[in-house]
Design an enzyme around this catalytic site. Structure first.
Site: not given
Length: 820
Positions: A262, A334
């Protein structure tokens, strides 16, 4: 002879008539489910009248006396236009696709049952705030009102697909909308695959130092050396061969490199020509027909909200009110860790923990399969998370005998309040209120870009796992799950999530690039989604003192590849304008023509130019040559060109030029040799696929956007009616991103891009604009199935106005829902 001829004519005429009758019957049945946008309907579950005004682009403007009534209207509108899409998404997260599609989807159902996202979503309903609970209940009632209308009036089962894949549609439940957000987390998460690939690659390479070349760290401060995976599990085979790949049909798990992307950027009044804040957002997902996004305007008690929704979720995910604008980009946090669990050799129902052996949490789950006997799974969980068998994610290649793999993931929370955060965001008035509201967001982690009328801000939202400083791999490769330091320690405080508000330069943005450089465990991630687009974005933002809505649109649609501009001088350094004149038609002449074209090219990935295709084919062939001998069968896992890898090799960073030598051959090949051979490979491939006239090539012929219907897109004949294909500009590393498939006979097809674009201007909010990649309707007979597709392709937009009079002036229909 005449009699035979007459009979043949009669038979032919009869067949034509039968064919026409069959087509007519199919059209009649399919058209019954086309929604009537101009009607008055009495429905159950509504407190007061709701009005749905659909403007010329079929964007519903939903008005009601209370917010729950407005969400009821949104549920009804979603079900009118996207019922099939919603039911397939729900079946996906439930692990119930095989009841409809048979054996092809059993692998997906097995994975989704083991993750149990649907069950966790329904548990999460109880922890939402009262406003959100009321909204979810009302939205579900709106969906079910449409289902009742379909059943009572025999409206073609609600969607044409229902005739081919007939299955009962259960009533929508409030927790189903939470499950849709968890399904989005599946589509936007890729760290599990990255960990497994890193472990497999380390096992394959003869020289462990080369791991940082093919899977390079994003430039910035370095990290401490990690242990070799083979050292953590010494009884693994040194070379981890590929396991049998699972079918990708309807698979929500993204391939590597397609786990979400994005763009979003904003400008403060000091950097705006009109003195108002600006925000641009274009979230990237896999391209489908219909697309994932659905435009809507909700008239809430706090005022109008307009933007992009996802069918099944009662919230504007990217959009604006008259006070606030917000957009999302994948943060690449993560938020997944794979653990290798040691099974008790004396009792396979137990696994090792820091406190000794404990029993798996187990329960059976039955998968019903169309035209086949059901199968029973045993679902097992450890303290770290669900157990995943080796048949998923190639885990069997890195799991030693006597062990199993488990997954820690923030999306597995049974107290997921992400939907409450989305509700609060729509009602926020300021940047600070929006950031505070987003604390409830759990997964998928995103970068929230937000602007009010005076301030711009960006905050990483989503739960950040707390890892021990002594974690053996720092989350980069699977670790022993019985070692306490490898286990998660809960969630980091929301204040530790990176935050940027009112920067001195007045401009904020994210292209999935590395946003912060902090030591582990506050590092956010070692894997980022972009190292290239951000350079072009920086140039465009700094090339103007002030910006406008149009300059933000120009940046969204920019197709210049920083990657091409930086790599071509490296790989072609010894090839430009060299060699003697060669006869027409020879490989040497083709190479000279290609190099001449590329030498004069500015890096613009324009669909009408030949150079982008030559460049893309060259670097793809180059990476294949560089890694084929070192990685063997694992090389096919690297489907996209890694620019940092190519740069490291040709700059010989830390000895990376060793990749240029083919170890199995006697001569020592140079990087120039490999570049020349790869260019010849590319030109041969281009000649076979597109012809030998290089000057007449078109990038758009290879880079077609594939808005394919996920189910009907493979059906002969029908696929020509349901699939939307378009020649497009851009590429893997341009701001107008068109991520290529990287595989098959058409490796440059555009399969992943900006399904939604929006630009919000708070100097004149009603001059804001937005667009989706296909259209509002999921019904392929509807005029609104693909009416936005050509606008999207040409880089055009439609007005994003909260002016109700404007919507009414040329409305395509007004639906009035009345309490029964």
């Amino acid at each position: 002879m005449g009699v035979v001829f007459r009979w043949l004519m009669r038979i032919a005429s009869g067949l034509v008539l039968l064919t026409l009758a069959a087509i007519g019957l199919v059209y009649f049945l399919a058209s019954q489910s086309l929604p009537d946008y101009d009607q008055t309907l009495q429905v159950k579950g509504l407190n007061a009248p709701v009005e749905i005004v659909r403007d010329t682009a079929n964007v519903p403007h939903i008005l009601g006396q209370t917010d729950p009534d407005v969400f009821f209207g949104l549920g009804y509108a979603h079900a009118q236009d996207r019922l099939w899409q919603m039911t397939v998404m729900r079946r996906t997260v439930q692990g119930r696709l095989s009841e409809v599609f048979g054996q092809r989807t059993v692998h997906i159902d097995k994975l989704m049952r083991r993750l149990d996202l649907y069950g966790l979503a329904h548990q999460s309903f109880e922890v939402q705030d009262d406003y959100t609970k009321a909204a979810l209940r009302a939205y579900a009632a709106g969906v079910n009102a449409r289902l009742d209308e379909i059943n009572e009036n025999a409206l073609g089962r609600g969607a044409p697909e229902m005739f081919l894949f007939n299955a009962p549609v259960a009533p929508w439940q409030p927790g189903d909308s939470i499950a849709m957000i968890k399904l989005m987390a599946v589509q936007l998460s890729g760290h599990l695959q990255d960990e497994v690939l890193r472990a497999r690659t380390s096992l394959m390479l003869n020289d462990p130092q080369r791991l940082s070349d093919i899977l390079p760290d994003v430039p910035g401060a370095g990290i401490a050396a990690l242990p070799e995976y083979a050292a953590l599990f010494p009884n693994l085979p040194r070379y981890a061969a590929n396991s049998e790949p699972a079918a990708s049909w309807l698979n929500p798990v993204p391939q590597r490199g397609l786990a979400g992307a994005s763009n979003a950027w904003s400008a403060a009044p000091s950097r705006s020509a009109t003195g108002g804040t600006l925000l641009a957002n274009d979230p990237h997902l896999g391209l489908t027909a219909p697309g994932i996004w659905y435009l809507a305007r909700l008239e809430l008690a706090k005022g109008g909200v307009i933007g992009a929704t996802i069918p099944g979720i009662p919230a504007v995910m990217s959009g604006r009110s008259d006070r606030l604008g917000w957009g999302l980009t994948s943060s690449y946090l993560d938020d997944q860790d794979v653990h290798i669990e040691r099974v008790n050799p004396d009792n396979p129902e137990e696994y090792l923990t820091p406190e000794g052996f404990k029993s798996f949490k187990s329960r059976p789950s039955i998968i019903e399969i169309k035209d086949a006997p059901p199968i029973t799974l045993t679902l097992r969980w450890t303290e770290n998370g669900p157990v995943l068998p080796g048949t998923h994610f190639n885990l069997e290649t890195i799991t030693p005998p006597g062990h199993v793999a488990s997954l820690s993931w923030t999306a597995l929370s049974p107290r997921d309040t992400s939907i409450s955060a989305s509700m609060a965001l729509m009602n926020a008035d300021t940047v600070r209120e929006a950031i505070e509201a987003a604390e409830l967001f759990i997964a998928p982690s995103q970068n929230l870009s937000v602007v009010d009328k005076t301030t711009v801000g960006m905050k990483l939202i989503g739960a950040m796992p707390s890892r021990d400083l002594n974690n053996q791999s720092r989350g980069r490769i699977p670790t022993p799950g019985w070692i306490a330091a490898n286990r998660w320690q809960g969630r980091l405080p929301y204040s530790d999530n990176p935050e940027f508000v009112a920067p001195a330069g007045g401009v904020l943005g994210n292209t999935n690039n590395k946003i912060i450089d902090r030591p582990f465990p506050l590092h956010v991630s070692y894997e980022w989604g972009d190292t290239q687009r951000v350079h072009r974005w920086e140039f465009l933002m700094q090339s103007r003192e002030v910006h406008t809505r149009d300059s933000f649109i120009e940046a969204q649609l920019d197709t210049v590849s920083f990657t091409a501009r930086s790599l071509l001088p490296l790989i072609g350094a010894d090839l430009w304008f060299t060699g003697e004149a060669a006869p027409e038609g020879t490989p040497e002449r083709q190479r000279q023509i290609a190099l001449t074209l590329l030498a004069e090219w500015n890096g613009e990935m324009n669909e009408h130019l030949p150079e982008p295709l030559i460049y893309a084919a060259w670097v793809r062939a180059l990476q294949k040559r560089l890694i084929a001998d070192d990685l063997g069968p694992l090389a096919k896992e690297f489907k996209h060109v890694e620019p940092l890898f190519i740069e490291r090799v040709f700059r010989d960073i830390d000895g990376a030029s060793a990749w240029c030598d083919v170890r199995q051959s006697a001569p020592v090949e140079s990087c120039t040799d490999m570049a020349r051979l790869a260019l010849d490979d590319a030109l041969v491939w281009i000649s076979e696929r597109y012809g030998s006239q290089l000057e007449s090539l078109r990038w758009g012929d290879a880079h077609q956007a594939t808005h394919d219907h996920p189910v009907l897109g493979e059906v002969p004949v029908l696929r020509y009616f349901v699939n939307i294909r378009q020649s497009t500009s851009g590429g893997d590393n341009t701001l107008q991103r068109g991520r290529t498939s990287g595989e098959g006979p058409d490796p440059f097809q555009n399969v992943h891009g900006a399904g939604y674009r929006g630009v919000y201007d708070f100097a004149d909010p009603d001059s804001s604009v937005f667009i989706t990649a296909t259209g509002q309707s999921g019904h392929f007979l509807s005029r609104y199935y693909d009416d936005q597709a050509q606008l999207w392709r040409r880089g055009e937009y439609i007005p994003m106005s909260l002016d109700l009079d404007l919507a009414r002036a040329a409305a395509v229909g007004t639906t009035r829902l009345m309490p029964q």
